[in-house]
Write an enzyme that holds these catalytic residues in place. Structure first.
Site, PDB file in Angstrom:
ATOM      1  CG  HIS A  81      17.922  57.983 -44.031  1.00  0.00           C
ATOM      2  ND1 HIS A  81      17.294  57.107 -44.893  1.00  0.00           N
ATOM      3  CD2 HIS A  81      18.118  57.307 -42.874  1.00  0.00           C
ATOM      4  CE1 HIS A  81      17.107  55.944 -44.274  1.00  0.00           C
ATOM      5  NE2 HIS A  81      17.611  56.037 -43.059  1.00  0.00           N
TER       6      HIS A  81
ATOM      7  CG  ASP B 289      22.135  42.502 -43.760  1.00  0.00           C
ATOM      8  OD1 ASP B 289      22.888  43.000 -44.628  1.00  0.00           O
ATOM      9  OD2 ASP B 289      20.944  42.836 -43.621  1.00  0.00           O
TER      10      ASP B 289
ATOM     11  CG  HIS C 124      21.176  46.539 -45.281  1.00  0.00           C
ATOM     12  ND1 HIS C 124      20.506  45.488 -44.699  1.00  0.00           N
ATOM     13  CD2 HIS C 124      20.348  47.616 -45.190  1.00  0.00           C
ATOM     14  CE1 HIS C 124      19.329  45.906 -44.269  1.00  0.00           C
ATOM     15  NE2 HIS C 124      19.207  47.193 -44.566  1.00  0.00           N
TER      16      HIS C 124
ATOM     17  CG  ASP D 166      18.886  49.814 -39.587  1.00  0.00           C
ATOM     18  OD1 ASP D 166      18.222  50.447 -38.743  1.00  0.00           O
ATOM     19  OD2 ASP D 166      18.781  50.004 -40.815  1.00  0.00           O
TER      20      ASP D 166
END
Length: 369
Positions: free
Chosen positions: A191, A244, A247, A269
């Protein structure tokens, strides 16, 4: 003693066909190839190490931010999907809420249910906050980091930090990374709006992990390679991957496998919606809508965690990405265990914990042992 025979054993060096494995008192006591008398015939199924998930926010309808009992239920759900070791991740929230949740994690770690906790925040970039609550983000403050870590009673194993940030007191993201390292806590970069140079400084300060690579950070640009290339150049840095198909495109995962070979950690996540289905949920203070299995913020459509489970991440690594099954197992078990310093699990080898998963020909989960 338990004995399993006629199995395809997924070991670090390859698959042993017609293999056998013995366990006693929760440990692997032996394994090999060929016929073996007695025991349980697995009829040619794959036998692999249990999965290790170092980034999970919830599952089965339960969020880690809600209560200690909710964490228990989330753990129970993920265990049915083959995750035998997990780190519980907390999203950004007011400090008192994060402290309280860290106490739940400490209790459950001391109980032996989980491997510890992960603070995904609050020292993150507003520019790359994703599904983190922007109102609860904080600039670097070493005293506040110590306060959070102390609340976890030495069970917080990982903290995600934006290294480029500077606080009003002069504390920086690099100072937070150094504080984590001094306490034997894994510092992860994520982030973050860090440039290549700022990310490299973070790794030089001691960060050893990238939080959900490519997501919540600058992309790989030919004039600013940012976090991804800075991480790939460091042989001691592990890169988390949410495999997945949402992402990350499978070709991107394949690229990461090439530029950071044997240094990827599959993660989920996962949020509370995992295993439940489409609908409206909450991730901390944020409202999330899940549609067709994709979790996104109701406000702006930003990805908000996933509904992935480790068995699916593992299967996709082999079938969609194209990595050999033994490497997929390494990424789903041994590497994340290595991140946490857990040398007693993640491999099929004598002396390791007998945390095992049984998979059929299609790599679908059959049983968790």
């Amino acid at each position: 003693m338990s004995t399993y025979t006629n199995a395809r054993l997924v070991t670090p060096t390859g698959v042993i066909g017609n293999g056998w494995l013995t366990t006693e008192d929760g440990r692997i006591t032996g394994l090999g190839e060929g016929p073996r008398e007695g025991g349980r015939d697995l009829e040619g199924a794959f036998l692999a190490p249990g999965f290790v998930d170092i980034h999970v926010h919830g599952g089965g309808g339960h969020s880690a931010m809600t209560s200690k009992d909710s964490i228990r239920e989330a753990v129970a759900y993920h265990r049915t999907r083959g995750t035998t070791t997990m780190l519980i991740s907390l999203v950004t929230a007011p400090l008192d809420h994060m402290e309280r949740a860290a106490g739940w994690i400490a209790d459950l770690t001391e109980e032996g249910l989980i491997a510890g906790g992960h603070f995904e925040g609050p020292f993150l970039s507003h520019a790359r906050c994703g599904a983190q609550d922007p109102d609860a983000l904080r600039l670097p403050d070493v005293a506040e980091l110590r306060r959070l870590l102390d609340a976890g009673r030495r069970t917080i194993r990982q903290v995600t930090i934006a290294p480029e940030l500077v606080g009003p007191s002069g504390d920086t993201g690099l100072d937070l990374i150094r504080e984590c390292v001094s306490r034997n806590v894994v510092a992860a970069i994520g982030h973050t709006d860090a440039t290549y140079e700022q990310a490299a400084a973070g790794f030089e300060a001691g960060a050893r992990l990238v939080t959900h690579t490519f997501n919540g950070m600058r992309g790989l640009h030919h004039r600013d390679p940012a976090v991804v290339l800075a991480a790939a150049e460091r042989p001691d840095v592990i890169l988390e991957v949410i495999n997945d198909g949402v992402h990350l495109h499978p070709s991107v995962v394949a690229m990461l496998d090439r530029i950071a070979a044997r240094r990827l950690a599959l993660i989920t996540d996962a949020i509370d919606a995992t295993g439940i289905g489409d609908g409206e949920y909450r991730l901390g203070a944020m409202s999330v809508v899940v549609k067709d299995g994709e979790a996104r913020l109701a406000t702006n459509g930003s990805l908000a965690g996933s509904t992935l489970t480790m068995d699916v991440a593992f299967k996709r690594a082999v079938q969609a990405v194209g990595v050999p099954i033994e490497i997929a197992s390494f990424y789903a078990s041994a590497i994340p265990a290595q991140v946490l310093g857990l040398t007693d699990r993640g491999l099929l080898a004598e002396g390791q914990r007998a945390d095992l998963v049984v998979l059929d020909d299609a790599l679908d989960l059959v049983e968790v042992l």
